[in-house]
Write an enzyme that holds these catalytic residues in place. Structure first.
Site, PDB file in Angstrom:
ATOM      1  N   GLY A 175       0.852  -1.193   0.000  1.00 22.11           N
ATOM      2  CA  GLY A 175       0.000   0.000   0.000  1.00 22.11           C
ATOM      3  C   GLY A 175       0.877   1.228   0.000  1.00 22.11           C
ATOM      4  O   GLY A 175       2.085   1.140   0.267  1.00 22.11           O
ATOM      5  N   CYS A 178       5.237  -6.184   1.520  1.00 21.15           N
ATOM      6  CA  CYS A 178       5.601  -4.765   1.416  1.00 21.15           C
ATOM      7  C   CYS A 178       4.991  -3.960   2.574  1.00 21.15           C
ATOM      8  O   CYS A 178       5.363  -4.180   3.710  1.00 21.15           O
ATOM      9  CB  CYS A 178       5.211  -4.220   0.046  1.00 21.15           C
ATOM     10  SG  CYS A 178       6.021  -2.652  -0.297  1.00 21.15           S
ATOM     11  N   TYR A 179       4.026  -3.084   2.327  1.00 21.01           N
ATOM     12  CA  TYR A 179       3.400  -2.362   3.448  1.00 21.01           C
ATOM     13  C   TYR A 179       2.867  -3.358   4.478  1.00 21.01           C
ATOM     14  O   TYR A 179       2.989  -3.149   5.693  1.00 21.01           O
ATOM     15  CB  TYR A 179       2.257  -1.469   2.946  1.00 21.01           C
ATOM     16  CG  TYR A 179       1.527  -0.767   4.072  1.00 21.01           C
ATOM     17  CD1 TYR A 179       2.047   0.405   4.629  1.00 21.01           C
ATOM     18  CD2 TYR A 179       0.346  -1.289   4.612  1.00 21.01           C
ATOM     19  CE1 TYR A 179       1.404   1.042   5.684  1.00 21.01           C
ATOM     20  CE2 TYR A 179      -0.309  -0.658   5.666  1.00 21.01           C
ATOM     21  CZ  TYR A 179       0.227   0.513   6.201  1.00 21.01           C
ATOM     22  OH  TYR A 179      -0.406   1.136   7.245  1.00 21.01           O
ATOM     23  N   HIS A 215       7.778  -7.924  -3.672  1.00 22.38           N
ATOM     24  CA  HIS A 215       6.458  -8.335  -4.183  1.00 22.38           C
ATOM     25  C   HIS A 215       6.538  -9.697  -4.886  1.00 22.38           C
ATOM     26  O   HIS A 215       6.885  -9.751  -6.072  1.00 22.38           O
ATOM     27  CB  HIS A 215       5.929  -7.285  -5.170  1.00 22.38           C
ATOM     28  CG  HIS A 215       5.549  -6.013  -4.502  1.00 22.38           C
ATOM     29  ND1 HIS A 215       4.289  -5.795  -3.998  1.00 22.38           N
ATOM     30  CD2 HIS A 215       6.269  -4.898  -4.232  1.00 22.38           C
ATOM     31  CE1 HIS A 215       4.240  -4.590  -3.454  1.00 22.38           C
ATOM     32  NE2 HIS A 215       5.428  -4.025  -3.580  1.00 22.38           N
ATOM     33  N   GLU A 262       4.191 -11.438  -5.966  1.00 25.86           N
ATOM     34  CA  GLU A 262       3.107 -11.601  -6.949  1.00 25.86           C
ATOM     35  C   GLU A 262       3.456 -11.071  -8.335  1.00 25.86           C
ATOM     36  O   GLU A 262       2.813 -11.402  -9.327  1.00 25.86           O
ATOM     37  CB  GLU A 262       1.838 -10.904  -6.436  1.00 25.86           C
ATOM     38  CG  GLU A 262       1.864  -9.381  -6.410  1.00 25.86           C
ATOM     39  CD  GLU A 262       2.558  -8.773  -5.184  1.00 25.86           C
ATOM     40  OE1 GLU A 262       3.353  -9.480  -4.536  1.00 25.86           O
ATOM     41  OE2 GLU A 262       2.318  -7.586  -4.896  1.00 25.86           O
ATOM     42  N   GLY A 280     -22.067 -12.179 -27.468  1.00 26.45           N
ATOM     43  CA  GLY A 280     -21.151 -13.019 -28.230  1.00 26.45           C
ATOM     44  C   GLY A 280     -19.729 -12.913 -27.691  1.00 26.45           C
ATOM     45  O   GLY A 280     -18.852 -13.667 -28.069  1.00 26.45           O
ATOM     46  N   ASP A 309     -17.427 -13.174 -21.809  1.00 25.76           N
ATOM     47  CA  ASP A 309     -18.097 -13.202 -20.506  1.00 25.76           C
ATOM     48  C   ASP A 309     -19.585 -13.525 -20.643  1.00 25.76           C
ATOM     49  O   ASP A 309     -20.104 -14.398 -19.938  1.00 25.76           O
ATOM     50  CB  ASP A 309     -17.926 -11.865 -19.766  1.00 25.76           C
ATOM     51  CG  ASP A 309     -16.460 -11.493 -19.599  1.00 25.76           C
ATOM     52  OD1 ASP A 309     -15.623 -12.406 -19.730  1.00 25.76           O
ATOM     53  OD2 ASP A 309     -16.168 -10.324 -19.346  1.00 25.76           O
ATOM     54  N   SER A 359     -21.077 -14.991 -23.090  1.00 22.84           N
ATOM     55  CA  SER A 359     -21.281 -16.343 -23.635  1.00 22.84           C
ATOM     56  C   SER A 359     -21.142 -17.388 -22.529  1.00 22.84           C
ATOM     57  O   SER A 359     -21.961 -18.311 -22.421  1.00 22.84           O
ATOM     58  CB  SER A 359     -20.258 -16.660 -24.725  1.00 22.84           C
ATOM     59  OG  SER A 359     -20.373 -15.752 -25.776  1.00 22.84           O
ATOM     60  N   LYS A 373     -10.461 -13.244 -15.636  1.00 22.16           N
ATOM     61  CA  LYS A 373     -10.713 -13.487 -17.062  1.00 22.16           C
ATOM     62  C   LYS A 373     -10.205 -14.867 -17.517  1.00 22.16           C
ATOM     63  O   LYS A 373     -10.904 -15.586 -18.236  1.00 22.16           O
ATOM     64  CB  LYS A 373     -10.009 -12.396 -17.876  1.00 22.16           C
ATOM     65  CG  LYS A 373     -10.395 -12.373 -19.334  1.00 22.16           C
ATOM     66  CD  LYS A 373     -11.731 -11.707 -19.491  1.00 22.16           C
ATOM     67  CE  LYS A 373     -12.126 -11.519 -20.928  1.00 22.16           C
ATOM     68  NZ  LYS A 373     -13.371 -10.747 -21.034  1.00 22.16           N
TER      69      LYS A 373
END
Ligand code: XMP
Length: 513
Positions: free
Chosen positions: A55, A82-83, A169, A171, A224, A227, A229, A369
């Site tokens: 943060g 981190c933070y 980090h 990630e 179409g 998401d 679909s 996604k």
């Protein structure tokens, strides 16, 4: 649903979504919540582990975000990043100070491999740092498990209590062995088995939707895109013929796209649902006649979409549930659940809020996604639909500069089709994240055979990007561009010039509007 879960407490860092994504890549379900989450709610979630994010604050700053002390006595392993690492040090009696030198970027970190996070990591490894404060002294009961020349406590742990902290980090992909560290936390330390898989998500979701919907009627706006679909197929498996999908063809789709969507979802398609295709092309062209301003075009398309959808909804009659394809980044970006419904609208320009329905169902609300794509494959949706590139809701309306006409739509559809075909033939389709043809509003003189032409210029766009917030123009090999140019000027009537857009974002945008 009863599943093992790791909770990420968000302290406002920029990589917080990534933490959750990486944990899920370990097949462990993970949710992001604001650090202000009520402790009782946190306990009720029965997390197997808790991660504090980075943060922008300093732990000593006024009003700096803190974590309720109770979290440390829940008996659940905690990883501070981190933070989050500094906060843990600060709250448990260590010392946090402004570092003499800020560390930013890829940094070589010396690792003590006996640390529980680091058993599978090299002695010296590159990590991504981004901090001005640092832990000057670890709290009592902690031992230091990583250092850099600048940072005396790049990582620390109190394995008895289950507290772990890293200044860097893990990630971010620049931290070469970061995924191994996160995997060690969730699997070895938290004891997660890694049971979060899309096949079980699909089965559980279908079951719970069945229970929730019963015999109710469900309406879904299908574009179409990936998401909507996936949401539609999931719903159809759960409620069958009680689902009606409305697909509005606004005449601004890519070549053959309307027919492709109908082939999959229509009466001849693979699913047992009611499918309504509304061919509203002329209606949209009429509304767009004479309009040149891109924002106004977007507004007209969005508004007309709502009107068409609303008319269809009224014909169907009282509907109990409306389905939306909201996904997890929408939820996180729109303030962690406070206004999640709003952003999902941007695809279709906003859905009517006075259609007669009782409840909203968002079956993909907790998925990233790539998980949506995986769920799509699991549901048997064809790969070419699942791996579609992003396509704006207002469609080709924003890829035609100036006035939109039926003729211009035909030109850009044909040019785009050729471009996509040649990119695929060259095997570049998986390397370039988004590519399309747009139609400039420029006409210029050319010569074809013995004749003078005065025709349009097509612009080709292709970008590489990981987040679509920034992008670089893709370096397409010249012979490929040359072939595309040749085919477009020869095969698409009304075009005598092809341009390649080499602008990055910023200063450009990905779309060409
Ligand atoms: P820009 O042009 O802003 O686009 O750099 C970034 C990404 O967003 C997509 N885009 C849209 N997607 N509805 C969408 O669902 C829209 O109205 C819209 N406008 C842009 C664009 O294709 C790119 O991937």
């Amino acid at each position: 649903m009863n599943r093992e879960c790791v909770v990420v407490l968000d302290f406002g860092g920029q990589y917080n979504q990534l933490i959750a994504r990486r944990v899920r890549e370990c097949n462990v379900y993970c949710e992001v919540h604001p650090y202000t989450l009520d402790v009782e709610k946190l306990k009720a979630m029965k997390p197997k582990g808790i991660i504090f994010t980075g943060g922008p604050n300093s732990v000593y700053g006024e009003d700096s975000p803190q974590c309720p002390e109770e979290v440390y006595s829940m008996g659940v392993p905690v990883l501070g990043i981190c933070y989050g690492a500094q906060l843990m040090a600060h709250q448990l009696g260590g010392k946090v100070e402004t570092a003499p030198v800020s560390e930013y970027g890829k940094t070589e970190v010396k690792i003590d491999r006996s640390g529980a996070l680091f058993r599978n990591v090299s002695d010296s490894t590159i990590c991504w740092m981004s901090h001005t404060d640092y832990i000057a002294q670890a709290p009592e009961g902690f031992r230091i498990t990583a250092k850099t020349p600048v940072c005396p406590v790049a990582a620390m742990e109190n394995s008895e209590k289950g507290f772990y902290a890293v200044q860097f980090h893990p990630e971010v992909l620049h931290t070469r062995e970061g995924t191994k560290m996160l995997e060690a936390f969730v699997k070895d330390i938290c004891g997660c088995e890694g049971t979060w898989k899309m096949d079980s998500f699909v089965d559980e979701t279908i079951k719970s939707i069945k229970e929730r919907v019963g015999d109710g009627k469900v309406l879904c706006a299908l574009s179409g895109g990936v998401d909507s679909s996936v949401a539609a197929v999931l719903m159809s498996k759960a409620v069958g013929r009680n689902l009606t999908c409305v697909f509005v063809d606004h005449g601004l789709l890519r070549k053959n796209e309307g027919d492709e969507v109908e082939a999959v979802f229509g009466p001849e398609g693979n699913y047992d649902l009611n499918f309504i295709r509304v061919n509203a092309q002329q209606r949209f062209y009429e509304k767009l006649a004479g309009v040149t301003d891109p924002e106004q075009k977007r507004k007209i398309i969005g508004e007309e979409f709502i009107r068409v959808f609303e008319e269809e909804a009224k014909k169907i009659g009282a509907v109990d549930f409306l389905v939306q394809g909201t996904i997890y980044p929408d939820v996180i970006e729109s303030g962690l659940g406070q206004s999640a419904v709003i952003k999902s609208h941007h695809n279709v320009g906003g859905l009517p809020d006075y259609v007669d329905f009782k409840e909203i169902i968002e079956p993909l609300r907790m998925l990233f996604k790539d998980e949506v794509r995986e769920a799509g494959l699991e549901l048997g949706i064809p790969e070419y639909l699942v791996f579609r590139q992003p396509f704006p809701g207002p469609g080709l309306g924003v890829r035609i500069i100036g006035e939109v006409t039926e003729e211009k739509v035909r030109i850009v559809q044909d040019a785009d089709y050729i471009y996509r075909e040649e990119i695929a033939n060259a095997g570049l389709d998986r390397n370039i994240n988004q590519y399309f043809a747009a139609l400039t509003n420029m006409r210029s003189v050319g010569v074809m055979g013995d004749f003078r032409t005065y025709d349009y210029a097509v612009a080709l766009r292709a970008v590489t990007t990981s987040d679509f917030m920034t992008a670089e123009a893709a370096e397409i090999p010249w012979p490929v561009l040359n072939k595309v140019m040749n085919r477009i000027v020869n095969e698409v009537k009304g075009v005598n010039r092809v341009l390649y857009d080499c602008t990055s974002k910023p200063p450009g945008t990905i779309e060409f509007e």
